[in-house]
Design a protein around this motif. Structure first.
Motif, PDB file in Angstrom:
ATOM      1  N   SER A  80       0.830  -1.203   0.000  1.00 55.92           N
ATOM      2  CA  SER A  80       0.000   0.000   0.000  1.00 55.92           C
ATOM      3  C   SER A  80       0.866   1.256   0.000  1.00 55.92           C
ATOM      4  CB  SER A  80      -0.915  -0.001   1.231  1.00 55.92           C
ATOM      5  OG  SER A  80      -1.663   1.186   1.309  1.00 55.92           O
ATOM      6  N   TYR A  81       1.942   1.234   0.785  1.00 57.25           N
ATOM      7  CA  TYR A  81       2.839   2.389   0.849  1.00 57.25           C
ATOM      8  C   TYR A  81       3.539   2.606  -0.494  1.00 57.25           C
ATOM      9  CZ  TYR A  81       6.841   5.277   2.135  1.00 57.25           C
ATOM     10  OH  TYR A  81       7.780   6.263   2.177  1.00 57.25           O
ATOM     11  N   SER A  84       1.105   4.100  -2.964  1.00 57.45           N
ATOM     12  CA  SER A  84       0.837   5.503  -2.639  1.00 57.45           C
ATOM     13  C   SER A  84       2.026   6.381  -3.007  1.00 57.45           C
ATOM     14  CB  SER A  84       0.527   5.635  -1.143  1.00 57.45           C
ATOM     15  OG  SER A  84       0.375   6.977  -0.776  1.00 57.45           O
ATOM     16  N   HIS A  85       3.243   5.888  -2.732  1.00 54.71           N
ATOM     17  CA  HIS A  85       4.465   6.635  -3.030  1.00 54.71           C
ATOM     18  C   HIS A  85       4.641   6.813  -4.537  1.00 54.71           C
ATOM     19  CE1 HIS A  85       8.272   8.347  -1.813  1.00 54.71           C
ATOM     20  NE2 HIS A  85       8.906   7.613  -2.700  1.00 54.71           N
ATOM     21  N   SER A  87       2.255   6.790  -6.773  1.00 58.41           N
ATOM     22  CA  SER A  87       1.228   7.713  -7.237  1.00 58.41           C
ATOM     23  C   SER A  87       1.621   9.161  -6.976  1.00 58.41           C
ATOM     24  CB  SER A  87      -0.106   7.397  -6.543  1.00 58.41           C
ATOM     25  OG  SER A  87      -1.098   8.307  -6.917  1.00 58.41           O
ATOM     26  N   SER A  88       2.195   9.414  -5.802  1.00 61.22           N
ATOM     27  CA  SER A  88       2.634  10.772  -5.471  1.00 61.22           C
ATOM     28  C   SER A  88       3.758  11.226  -6.388  1.00 61.22           C
ATOM     29  CB  SER A  88       3.105  10.824  -4.006  1.00 61.22           C
ATOM     30  OG  SER A  88       2.060  10.482  -3.126  1.00 61.22           O
ATOM     31  N   GLN A 162       3.034   3.141  10.129  1.00 59.12           N
ATOM     32  CA  GLN A 162       1.619   3.111   9.757  1.00 59.12           C
ATOM     33  C   GLN A 162       0.950   1.850  10.289  1.00 59.12           C
ATOM     34  OE1 GLN A 162      -0.206   5.551   8.163  1.00 59.12           O
ATOM     35  NE2 GLN A 162      -1.927   4.248   8.737  1.00 59.12           N
TER      36      GLN A 162
END
Length: 224
Positions: A80-81, A84-85, A87-88, A162
């Motif tokens: 998940s991280y 997300s990373h 995508s950023s 997290q």
């Protein structure tokens, strides 16, 4: 259970049965929470399981179950991280926000270097969990706030921080919810089966408030 008093035997047998039930159904998830305490980590689980099971197959099985569950949870959070990373990073690249002065986001050569560097880091870098376990445990008597500890170390262990935040937020006991269901069963019985949910909720809340006020009064007179 070995008492000559038959009543005591029955009482002790029921207590032993209840204790065995709760011990046999202990939560692996709670063991994971202990691992996320830097004063205990896996050493505490290892020590306690040794005390309970000894050097037996059951000890190996239960200990490996905790490690497998921890690994499984970590992999989910790591994926998940990473998503997300990534995508950023794409959003920043799309808007030309490279974060470095004097370097164009359209520079193909350096973009290729970035991809190469990311691949090398993925192969050689250790995971948060490996780094966390390599560090010495904090002295057991140290008084720390676990959530504050993980908040302060989220840069070093972004994935594990997290994970810890979510795991440590879980209530340590289900007693409150079980008690609510037990009370609800006494309110909504076979003679009052047509009560509306809002009415049942109101009765239970009123009961809790009444007992709460009664306890306050008791404590007041008891200590005054």
């Amino acid at each position: 259970m070995g008492s000559s008093d038959l009543c005591m035997q029955k009482m002790a047998s029921k207590m032993n049965e209840k204790f065995g039930k709760y011990w046999s159904e202990f939560s692996t998830f709670m063991a994971v929470a202990v691992v996320l305490d830097p004063r205990f980590k896996l050493q505490c689980v290892h020590w306690s399981f040794k005390r309970v099971y000894g050097d037996s197959f059951e000890y190996e099985f239960e200990f490996s179950k905790v490690k497998d569950k921890l690994k499984e949870l970590y992999e989910v959070y790591a994926a998940s991280y990473a998503a997300s990373h990534a995508s950023s990073s794409k959003n920043m690249a799309a808007h030309g926000e490279s974060g470095v002065v004097g370097v164009s986001s359209s520079d193909d050569l350096m973009t290729d270097f970035d991809c190469f560097s990311a691949e090398q880091s993925t192969v050689t870098a250790k995971s948060d969990m490996e780094l966390y376990f390599e560090e010495h445990i904090i002295p057991r008597t140290t008084n720390i706030d676990l959530l504050s500890y993980w908040e302060g170390n989220k840069v070093r262990y972004p994935v594990l921080a997290q994970l810890a935040k979510d795991v440590l937020a879980v209530p340590i006991s289900t007693m409150a919810s079980e008690s609510a269901f037990s009370t609800g069963g006494r309110v909504l019985d076979c003679f009052r089966s047509s009560l509306k949910p809002s009415t049942v909720e109101g009765i239970i809340c009123l009961r809790d408030w009444s007992f709460g006020e009664g306890n306050k009064t008791f404590y007041y007179f008891n200590f005054s």
